[in-house]
Design an enzyme around this catalytic site. Structure first.
Site, short mmCIF file in Angstrom:
data_model
loop_
_atom_site.label_atom_id
_atom_site.label_comp_id
_atom_site.label_asym_id
_atom_site.label_seq_id
_atom_site.Cartn_x
_atom_site.Cartn_y
_atom_site.Cartn_z
N GLU A 143 0.92 -1.42 -0.26
CA GLU A 143 -0.29 0.24 0.03
C GLU A 143 1.01 1.18 0.04
O GLU A 143 1.88 0.94 0.85
CB GLU A 143 -1.53 0.50 1.78
CG GLU A 143 -2.08 -0.91 1.40
CD GLU A 143 -3.10 -1.22 1.74
OE1 GLU A 143 -3.32 -0.36 2.93
OE2 GLU A 143 -3.91 -1.43 1.81
N ARG A 151 -18.72 -2.02 -1.77
CA ARG A 151 -18.90 -2.42 -0.62
C ARG A 151 -20.18 -2.77 0.69
O ARG A 151 -20.20 -1.81 0.20
CB ARG A 151 -17.84 -3.24 0.88
CG ARG A 151 -16.45 -2.82 0.24
CD ARG A 151 -15.83 -2.54 1.60
NE ARG A 151 -13.98 -3.02 1.48
CZ ARG A 151 -13.18 -2.71 1.95
NH1 ARG A 151 -13.33 -3.17 3.18
NH2 ARG A 151 -11.80 -3.11 1.39
N ARG A 209 -1.85 -10.55 3.40
CA ARG A 209 -3.55 -11.49 2.76
C ARG A 209 -4.05 -11.48 1.53
O ARG A 209 -3.67 -11.02 1.69
CB ARG A 209 -4.10 -11.96 4.47
CG ARG A 209 -4.16 -9.96 4.24
CD ARG A 209 -5.91 -9.94 4.99
NE ARG A 209 -5.35 -8.17 6.09
CZ ARG A 209 -6.09 -6.98 5.49
NH1 ARG A 209 -6.51 -7.85 4.18
NH2 ARG A 209 -6.24 -6.16 5.65
N GLU A 265 2.14 0.66 3.92
CA GLU A 265 2.36 -0.80 4.74
C GLU A 265 1.70 -2.19 4.17
O GLU A 265 2.12 -1.62 2.51
CB GLU A 265 1.40 -0.92 5.67
CG GLU A 265 0.13 -0.74 5.47
CD GLU A 265 -0.92 -1.14 6.52
OE1 GLU A 265 -0.77 -1.40 7.66
OE2 GLU A 265 -1.83 -1.20 6.05
#
Length: 450
Positions: A275, A338, A292, A288
Site C-alpha cells: 500500500e 462494499r 493476506r 504498509e
C-alpha cells in the site's frame, strides 16, 4: 495440491475460498460459531465444525479450537481469508509446528511486516520510499511530542501492530497530539494487544493506491497492477476501482517494480498487497504491506483474468509461479462497492437483523461476492459488510454505468444498507472525473434518502 482445506473464516470470503477449492477439486471444511450455524459457508463446505460461542475471541480467534478442527477432519491446510487470524504470526507458526500448511506467507514475514515501525525501517533500507517519520521506540507522550516537533505538524500517530484503520490519529498541533496519542495507544492495546506506536508525517489529501503482488517460494515475484482505494470513511475503504485514474503508465511501471522490491525485501511468499500514499505531485510513499488476501481482490481479478485465490492455493502447495510479468495485461475497468448492513443517515450505525427479501443484480459485467440469502439473520457481533458488488466494463465509463444499474436492482429487505449511499458516490462530479482523494468521503454529505 491439497486434498482438504479448512477455511478459518466466515461470510463472503469463506464462500469465495470454498468456490476456488471446489473448482480445484479440493475438499473443504468450514468452521463456525454458534450464531453462524445457518451461515452459507457452513452449507457449501463439505464439512462444518463448530468452534465456539459467538464472540470472535471464543471462536474465529480461538487458535486451539481451529487447529483441533483441522486435525479432527484431516485437513492438510488452512486458509485464513482476511481479518481474524490472517495476519497472526503466532497462528501461522502454530500451523507450521503442527505440520499444517498455512495458505499465506511464512510467519516470519507476517511478523516482520506486521510491525509497521520495523516494516518502515526494512523498506527504507531496501530503497523503497517511505513517509518521513520516526522508526524508533516512542517511550511516552512527551517523547512523542518532541519527535512530532522534529518531523513537523501535521503528524500521524499509528499503531505499530495496526491494521484496518484502527489505532490511528492525526494531530495538527501539540494539544491534538496529547489527546490523539493516548486514544491511539488505548485503541491499539484493545484491538491488537500491543500499544506500541510510531509517528510519521501526515501526507495531506493523498491518494491511497495499492499494488497486488504474487510470490512463490522460488523467488519469483510479479505484480498484478494497482487498485485505487482512496474512497474511505474513517480509514475504512468503501469503494475501490482498478486501474487508478491517477497513475500514468510510466508511474504504474515504476511503482509496480518498487512493490516487487518491497516483497523481495521481506522474502515474501503467496499473495500480498503493498500500500502506498501518493501526493498531488505524484510522490509516492510505502505505507504498509498486507500479508493476506484483500477484500478488494475481485477488481484485480476482473482486469487481469487471474484467479488470485487459486494462485494462493497453487503457491502454498509448492508450485512454481507460471505467470510472468510480461503476461500481465490490464484490460478494461472494474469497480467494487462494499455493501454494508448499516444506516448512513445515522452515522453509519450497524443494522443487524433478518433479511426478509432479497433480489440480487446480474447481467454481463456484474459479479457479487456474498454469503447472504433470504431469511438469513445478520449477526450483531461481526463486521457489517454483507456483500461486494463488482462491475466490469471495457472502460471506466461503462463500469460506472453497469454499477449504477446493478445498485438500482439490488434490493435487500428487513435491514438498512448503504446501497443508496454508494449510488450517490457514483453521481458526484469528483468521482465521475476521477478527481478525489482520501478526504473526499469525509467531506461528502449523505443524502437524506440514503
Amino acid at each position: 495440491m491439497f486434498k482438504k482445506v479448512l477455511i478459518a473464516n466466515r461470510g463472503e470470503i469463506a464462500v469465495r475460498i470454498i468456490r476456488a477449492c471446489r473448482e480445484a477439486g479440493i475438499l473443504t471444511v468450514a468452521v463456525y460459531s454458534d450464531i453462524d450455524k445457518e451461515a452459507l459457508h457452513t452449507q457449501l463446505a463439505d464439512e462444518a465444525v463448530c468452534i465456539g460461542p459467538a464472540k470472535s475471541q471464543d471462536s474465529y480467534l480461538n487458535t486451539t479450537n481451529i487447529i483441533s478442527a483441522c486435525v479432527l477432519t484431516g485437513a492438510d491446510a488452512i486458509h485464513p481469508g482476511f481479518g481474524f487470524l490472517s495476519e497472526n504470526a503466532k497462528f501461522a507458526k502454530m500451523c507450521k509446528e503442527c505440520n499444517i500448511k498455512f495458505i499465506g506467507p511464512d510467519y516470519t514475514s507476517i511478523e516482520l511486516m506486521g510491525n509497521k515501525a520495523e516494516a518502515r525501517k526494512l523498506m527504507k533500507e531496501a530503497g523503497v520510499p517511505v513517509v518521513p517519520g520516526f522508526e524508533g521506540t516512542i517511550y511516552n507522550e512527551d517523547h512523542g511530542i518532541r519527535i512530532a516537533k522534529d518531523i513537523g505538524y501535521p503528524v500521524m500517530i499509528k499503531a505499530s501492530a495496526g491494521g484496518g484503520g484502527k489505532g490511528i490519529r492525526v494531530a495538527f498541533n501539540e494539544k491534538e497530539f496529547r489527546v490523539g496519542f493516548n486514544t491511539a495507544k488505548a485503541e491499539a492495546k484493545a484491538c491488537f494487544g500491543d500499544d506500541t506506536l510510531y509517528i510519521e508525517k501526515f501526507v495531506q489529501r493523498p491518494r491511497h493506491i495499492e499494488f497486488q503482488i504474487l510470490a512463490d517460494s522460488y523467488g519469483n515475484v510479479i505484480h498484478l497492477g494497482e487498485r485505487e482505494c482512496s474512497l474511505q470513511r474513517k480509514n475504512q475503504k468503501v469503494l475501490e476501482e482498478a486501474p487508478s485514474t491517477f497513475l500514468t503508465e510510466k508511474l504504474r511501471r515504476e511503482m509496480g517494480e518498487i512493490a516487487k522490491k518491497a516483497a523481495k525485501a521481506c522474502h515474501y511468499e503467496n499473495a500480498g498487497t503493498i500500500e502506498f500514499l501518493v501526493d498531488k505531485d505524484c510522490n509516492y510513499y510505502f505505507m504498509e504491506m498486507n500479508t493476506r488476501i484483500q477484500v478488494e481482490h475481485p477488481i484485480t481479478e476482473m482486469i487481469t483474468g487471474i484467479d488470485i485465490v487459486r494462485e494462493q492455493l497453487k503457491i502454498a502447495s509448492g508450485e512454481t509461479l507460471l505467470i510472468k510479468q510480461k503476461d500481465i495485461v490490464l484490460k478494461g475497468h472494474a469497480i467494487e462497492c462494499r455493501i454494508n448492513a448499516e444506516d448512513p443517515t445515522k452515522e453509519f450505525m450497524p443494522c443487524p437483523g433478518k433479511i426478509t427479501e432479497l433480489h440480487v443484480p446480474g447481467g454481463m459485467g456484474i459479479r457479487i461476492d456474498s454469503a447472504i440469502y433470504c431469511g438469513y439473520k445478520i449477526p450483531h457481533c461481526y463486521d457489517s459488510m454483507i456483500a461486494k458488488l463488482i462491475s466490469f466494463g471495457k472502460d471506466r465509463n461503462e463500469a460506472i454505468i453497469k454499477m449504477k444499474r446493478a445498485l438500482g436492482e439490488f434490493a435487500i429487505g428487513g435491514v438498512k444498507t448503504n446501497i443508496d449511499y454508494q449510488y450517490s458516490i457514483l453521481e458526484t462530479e469528483e468521482f465521475l472525473k476521477g478527481e478525489y482523494d482520501t478526504s473526499f468521503l469525509g467531506e461528502m454529505k449523505v443524502k437524506n434518502n440514503a
